[in-house]
Design an enzyme around this catalytic site. Structure first.
Site, PDB file in Angstrom:
ATOM      1  N   CYS A  71      10.350  -5.135   0.584  1.00  0.00           N
ATOM      2  CA  CYS A  71       9.787  -4.688  -0.821  1.00  0.00           C
ATOM      3  C   CYS A  71      10.778  -4.561  -1.943  1.00  0.00           C
ATOM      4  CB  CYS A  71       9.285  -3.264  -0.640  1.00  0.00           C
ATOM      5  SG  CYS A  71       7.793  -2.968   0.497  1.00  0.00           S
TER       6      CYS A  71
HETATM    7  N1  COA Z   1      -8.782   6.848   7.386  1.00  0.00           N
HETATM    8  C1  COA Z   1      -9.021   8.052   7.780  1.00  0.00           C
HETATM    9  N2  COA Z   1      -8.056   8.809   8.145  1.00  0.00           N
HETATM   10  C2  COA Z   1      -6.763   8.361   8.431  1.00  0.00           C
HETATM   11  C3  COA Z   1      -6.507   6.919   8.080  1.00  0.00           C
HETATM   12  C4  COA Z   1      -7.603   6.344   7.705  1.00  0.00           C
HETATM   13  N3  COA Z   1      -7.468   4.882   7.428  1.00  0.00           N
HETATM   14  N4  COA Z   1      -5.480   6.615   8.298  1.00  0.00           N
HETATM   15  C5  COA Z   1      -4.807   7.904   9.113  1.00  0.00           C
HETATM   16  N5  COA Z   1      -5.790   8.882   8.962  1.00  0.00           N
HETATM   17  C6  COA Z   1      -5.398  10.304   9.462  1.00  0.00           C
HETATM   18  C7  COA Z   1      -4.486  10.487  10.242  1.00  0.00           C
HETATM   19  O1  COA Z   1      -4.607  10.151  11.509  1.00  0.00           O
HETATM   20  C8  COA Z   1      -4.071  11.787  10.112  1.00  0.00           C
HETATM   21  O2  COA Z   1      -4.737  12.717  10.715  1.00  0.00           O
HETATM   22  P1  COA Z   1      -4.362  14.015  11.310  1.00  0.00           P
HETATM   23  O3  COA Z   1      -4.221  14.825  10.549  1.00  0.00           O
HETATM   24  O4  COA Z   1      -5.867  14.546  12.177  1.00  0.00           O
HETATM   25  O5  COA Z   1      -3.255  13.591  12.350  1.00  0.00           O
HETATM   26  C9  COA Z   1      -4.249  12.127   8.698  1.00  0.00           C
HETATM   27  O6  COA Z   1      -5.186  11.113   8.398  1.00  0.00           O
HETATM   28  C10 COA Z   1      -3.018  11.803   7.824  1.00  0.00           C
HETATM   29  O7  COA Z   1      -2.274  10.638   8.097  1.00  0.00           O
HETATM   30  P2  COA Z   1      -1.065  10.633   7.652  1.00  0.00           P
HETATM   31  O8  COA Z   1      -0.637   9.105   7.904  1.00  0.00           O
HETATM   32  O9  COA Z   1      -0.106  11.610   7.722  1.00  0.00           O
HETATM   33  O10 COA Z   1      -1.447  10.249   6.030  1.00  0.00           O
HETATM   34  P3  COA Z   1      -0.531  10.124   4.621  1.00  0.00           P
HETATM   35  O11 COA Z   1      -1.225  11.122   3.693  1.00  0.00           O
HETATM   36  O12 COA Z   1       0.970  10.096   5.027  1.00  0.00           O
HETATM   37  O13 COA Z   1      -0.676   8.372   4.266  1.00  0.00           O
HETATM   38  C11 COA Z   1       0.142   6.676   4.031  1.00  0.00           C
HETATM   39  C12 COA Z   1      -0.709   7.335   4.803  1.00  0.00           C
HETATM   40  C13 COA Z   1       0.566   5.348   4.762  1.00  0.00           C
HETATM   41  C14 COA Z   1      -0.777   6.102   2.866  1.00  0.00           C
HETATM   42  C15 COA Z   1       1.332   7.267   3.184  1.00  0.00           C
HETATM   43  O14 COA Z   1       1.952   7.999   4.216  1.00  0.00           O
HETATM   44  C16 COA Z   1       2.175   6.307   2.593  1.00  0.00           C
HETATM   45  O15 COA Z   1       1.937   5.611   1.917  1.00  0.00           O
HETATM   46  N6  COA Z   1       3.747   6.393   3.033  1.00  0.00           N
HETATM   47  C17 COA Z   1       4.602   5.578   2.293  1.00  0.00           C
HETATM   48  C18 COA Z   1       4.532   4.067   2.758  1.00  0.00           C
HETATM   49  C19 COA Z   1       5.437   3.046   1.968  1.00  0.00           C
HETATM   50  O16 COA Z   1       5.685   3.180   0.896  1.00  0.00           O
HETATM   51  N7  COA Z   1       5.783   2.140   2.713  1.00  0.00           N
HETATM   52  C20 COA Z   1       6.526   1.208   2.221  1.00  0.00           C
HETATM   53  C21 COA Z   1       5.920  -0.151   2.664  1.00  0.00           C
HETATM   54  S1  COA Z   1       6.524  -1.188   1.789  1.00  0.00           S
END
Ligand code: COA
Length: 378
Positions: free
Chosen positions: A161
């Site tokens: 990134c």
């Molecule tokens: N649809 C519905 N529910 C989902 C889901 C989806 N597509 N994906 C995950 N969930 C659920 C999870 O299972 C979890 O359920 P639980 O609470 O029962 O365990 C809940 O939603 C929360 O999941 P989580 O992974 O903690 O969500 P989050 O708020 O952290 O969001 C991201 C996920 C990936 C969007 C977020 O963490 C993020 O963007 N992080 C930074 C990533 C980044 O910038 N990476 C760099 C890449 S270059």
């Protein structure tokens, strides 16, 4: 003080290529959920016996709330939504044809050259810097260089990134050192080929795009909208929380080169918690190194991975709600485009700055890697 900092290297043009195909959240969720139904039916007895976990459904509401993404552009839409395939269908081209990544790089490169009033004869170096290249060699940059008729040299570099900002750092250094008069930096991000569309955690995250930037000496710049590069700053800290194991050893290691760990995967929650404070600290110390404070910054063009990360970082920096004017968001339309996100934001939202306004381009992501440039409108 910043106004007294002599600048000899400028950003004189940017380019953007946006694919014609869009996938909405509704489309990607419908396809993923249909695939989970098929998977759960096919594996019903193993799931019942507790040997396999049933796949959970994805949701449009979750994606929007957790990421801010509403849609993504893709180079090829065919195949991605097909539950029998779940990946784009991009036919291999013969070796004597233009490669896919060179093709999209060229669109952005020509756009950037036009905005900077540059011809091939003005440019001495081409750098293709992105999260993945479609082959190891010859460099995509050299193919682009050849297509454009540029003399000098080209090379590819990968910093996930932060590839675009780290590439800009190299361009800045080449021009400052006099090893090139003018550098064309290109970020052809073809991430859709490396997205695991069968993973609820990541199927919605990425989009394809290509961006390009021209960096040159101030005394050759004739562009309407140009920026002095006042300073660059990079930092890296090893983490496996964002990872792809795609690579040259799969064949020798007798592993499936297409298994899930060979695609993009992450511990998103940890990334969020660890990278936000690192990025804020990095930006503050970069500004301090020039005697600048956040209120003196007209705009931050931040990496575009997740709206909650961007809002947290920009609101903490400004100690108030920053909003689109101080820290524009493009990920709602483009999704995460790996290294290109901050450059899309810069490309779309820089013409309204006044002369001597100061801005910051910053990326953060896998590695971990953080790269920033402090720039001043000329
Ligand atoms: N649809 C519905 N529910 C989902 C889901 C989806 N597509 N994906 C995950 N969930 C659920 C999870 O299972 C979890 O359920 P639980 O609470 O029962 O365990 C809940 O939603 C929360 O999941 P989580 O992974 O903690 O969500 P989050 O708020 O952290 O969001 C991201 C996920 C990936 C969007 C977020 O963490 C993020 O963007 N992080 C930074 C990533 C980044 O910038 N990476 C760099 C890449 S270059």
């Amino acid at each position: 003080m910043p106004s007294e900092i002599p600048a000899t290297v400028v950003i004189s043009g940017t380019g953007l290529w946006t694919p014609e195909h869009i996938i909405t959240n509704e489309e990607i969720v419908a396809s993923y959920n249909a695939w989970t139904d098929k998977y759960n039916t096919e594996h019903a007895s193993a799931i019942q016996a507790g040997e396999l976990e049933a796949k959970q459904k994805s949701s449009v509401e979750f994606i929007l709330k957790a990421s801010g993404i509403k849609q993504r552009y893709v180079y090829v839409k065919d195949g991605i939504l097909d539950i029998e395939r779940m990946r784009p269908a991009i036919p291999e081209r013969p070796e004597d044809s233009l490669s896919n990544q060179a093709e999209i790089a060229l669109h952005a490169a020509r756009d950037a050259m036009k905005s900077a009033n540059k011809t091939a004869a003005d440019i001495d170096a081409v750098v293709v810097s992105c999260a993945y290249t479609q082959r190891a060699y010859p460099a995509i940059a050299i193919e682009v260089q050849n297509e454009l008729g540029i003399m000098g040299f080209g090379f590819d570099m990968l910093v996930a990134c932060s590839a675009a900002t780290f590439g800009l750092h190299r361009g800045y250094e080449m021009v400052a050192a006099g090893t090139a008069r003018c550098v064309l930096l290109i970020n052809p991000e073809l991430i859709s080929s490396q997205v695991d569309y069968c993973s609820r955690d990541s199927h919605f995250i990425f989009g394809d795009v290509a961006t390009a930037v021209i960096v040159e000496r101030a005394d050759t710049c004739t562009s309407l909208h140009s920026y002095d590069i006042l300073s660059t700053k990079a930092m890296t800290q090893f983490s496996s929380n964002v990872r792809s194991n795609f690579g040259i050893l799969s064949r020798a290691s007798d592993v499936d080169p297409f298994s899930a760990d060979k695609l993009f995967h992450q511990n998103g929650r940890k990334v969020y918690k660890e990278v936000c404070p690192m990025a804020e600290q990095h930006l503050r110390s970069h500004l301090e190194s020039l005697g600048l404070t956040v209120p003196e910054i007209r705009r931050f063009w931040l990496h575009q991975a997740n709206i909650n990360m961007n809002t947290l970082i920009s609101n903490r920096l400004f100690d108030k709600e920053a909003g689109m004017d101080l820290a524009p968001i493009v990920l709602d339309q483009y999704a995460n485009t790996a290294s290109a996100g901050s450059i899309i934001a810069f490309h779309l939202y820089n013409h309204d700055l006044a002369s001597s306004d100061i801005g910051v381009i910053c990326s953060f992501g896998a590695g971990y890697s953080i790269g920033s440039l402090i720039v001043r409108k000329r």
